[in-house]
Design a protein around this motif. Structure first.
Motif, PDB file in Angstrom:
ATOM      1  N   ARG A 155      -2.285  -4.966  -8.259  1.00 46.56           N
ATOM      2  CA  ARG A 155      -2.982  -4.363  -7.109  1.00 46.56           C
ATOM      3  C   ARG A 155      -4.481  -4.351  -7.355  1.00 46.56           C
ATOM      4  O   ARG A 155      -4.951  -4.131  -8.472  1.00 46.56           O
ATOM      5  CB  ARG A 155      -2.517  -2.925  -6.901  1.00 46.56           C
ATOM      6  CG  ARG A 155      -1.112  -2.757  -6.397  1.00 46.56           C
ATOM      7  CD  ARG A 155      -0.846  -1.285  -6.077  1.00 46.56           C
ATOM      8  NE  ARG A 155      -1.473  -0.878  -4.833  1.00 46.56           N
ATOM      9  CZ  ARG A 155      -1.679   0.389  -4.493  1.00 46.56           C
ATOM     10  NH1 ARG A 155      -1.354   1.363  -5.315  1.00 46.56           N
ATOM     11  NH2 ARG A 155      -2.230   0.678  -3.335  1.00 46.56           N
ATOM     12  N   ASP A 197       0.840  -1.187   0.000  1.00 50.82           N
ATOM     13  CA  ASP A 197       0.000   0.000   0.000  1.00 50.82           C
ATOM     14  C   ASP A 197       0.877   1.240   0.000  1.00 50.82           C
ATOM     15  O   ASP A 197       1.932   1.282   0.593  1.00 50.82           O
ATOM     16  CB  ASP A 197      -0.907   0.005   1.223  1.00 50.82           C
ATOM     17  CG  ASP A 197      -1.892  -1.145   1.194  1.00 50.82           C
ATOM     18  OD1 ASP A 197      -2.297  -1.505   0.082  1.00 50.82           O
ATOM     19  OD2 ASP A 197      -2.238  -1.669   2.263  1.00 50.82           O
ATOM     20  N   LYS A 239      -8.036  -1.007  -3.667  1.00 46.95           N
ATOM     21  CA  LYS A 239      -6.886  -0.377  -3.012  1.00 46.95           C
ATOM     22  C   LYS A 239      -6.419   0.854  -3.787  1.00 46.95           C
ATOM     23  O   LYS A 239      -6.048   1.875  -3.200  1.00 46.95           O
ATOM     24  CB  LYS A 239      -5.741  -1.381  -2.867  1.00 46.95           C
ATOM     25  CG  LYS A 239      -5.988  -2.465  -1.833  1.00 46.95           C
ATOM     26  CD  LYS A 239      -4.767  -3.327  -1.653  1.00 46.95           C
ATOM     27  CE  LYS A 239      -4.984  -4.371  -0.554  1.00 46.95           C
ATOM     28  NZ  LYS A 239      -3.776  -5.212  -0.362  1.00 46.95           N
TER      29      LYS A 239
END
Length: 217
Positions: free
Chosen positions: A145, A2, A149
């Motif tokens: 990803r 992240d 997110k």
């Protein structure tokens, strides 16, 4: 994974094969076959990277094995002729090694690969010691990803700062890496900056806007 930007240590392969300067030709070939790789870092001491030996460094031995005549040899680069006679990694390797720091961004690694025309880079730590290897495939991992997110990062790190309510109301959706920002803006002058920032978010493939100007005072 992240947050943006991600760094090389986030995606690199930590368990890597490497050889010393004295590693013989056949051992190098066997390691490449066993690990299914096209290049090996050459290290010395505690793990300092001094060069890289690749398939391209090994091929002159096969190409020139038939002892070609002098005229043919004169057409070849001297380094290729020397490598055709080489036996150990220290004589076969390309040096100095092209490396990347573990704390470098993925964009820096991508640029280095493109500029140097290589597919893999040894990754070194602050002391210059081998920490891993990063490949083109590793750099593409950011596109795995999740859309949720990516959208959360755009909302939190970009939209909330550039377009705070109530003057602006923007919604962010991401589908297959394509970010779409919809809603109303009081001032559209910041859109080009927003587009650049959204494209810099790891995993974003493209960015689109569907906006209306907010004329309310």
């Amino acid at each position: 994974m992240d947050g943006t930007p991600h760094i090389v240590s986030d995606v690199m392969t930590q368990t890597v094969a490497a050889v010393g300067r004295r590693a013989p030709f056949k051992e190098i070939v066997q390691l490449m076959q066993d690990w299914q790789i096209s290049a090996l870092p050459v290290i010395e001491g505690e793990g300092r990277v001094v060069g890289v030996v690749s398939e391209a460094d090994l091929l002159p031995k096969e190409e020139l094995r038939d002892n070609p005549d002098t005229a043919y040899l004169q057409l070849r680069q001297p380094v290729d002729v020397a490598k055709a006679d080489a036996f150990a990694a220290g004589d076969l390797m390309s040096s100095p090694a092209i490396t990347i720091r573990a704390d470098a961004t993925l964009a820096q690694a991508s640029r280095t690969m493109a500029q140097e025309g290589v597919k893999r880079l040894p990754v070194v730590d602050e002391a210059g010691l081998l920490a891993g290897v990063v490949s083109r495939a590793d750099l593409l991992k950011v596109f795995l990803r999740g859309d949720d997110k990516i959208a959360d990062e755009i909302r939190h790190d970009i939209v909330s700062h550039l377009f705070p309510p109530p003057a602006s109301t923007l919604q962010v959706e991401v589908h297959d890496g394509v970010a779409t920002l919809t809603g109303r803006l009081h001032d559209t002058a910041m859109v080009p900056l927003a587009a650049r920032l959204v494209r810099s978010v790891e995993g974003v493939v493209d960015v689109r806007f569907d906006l209306a100007r907010n004329t309310a005072e």
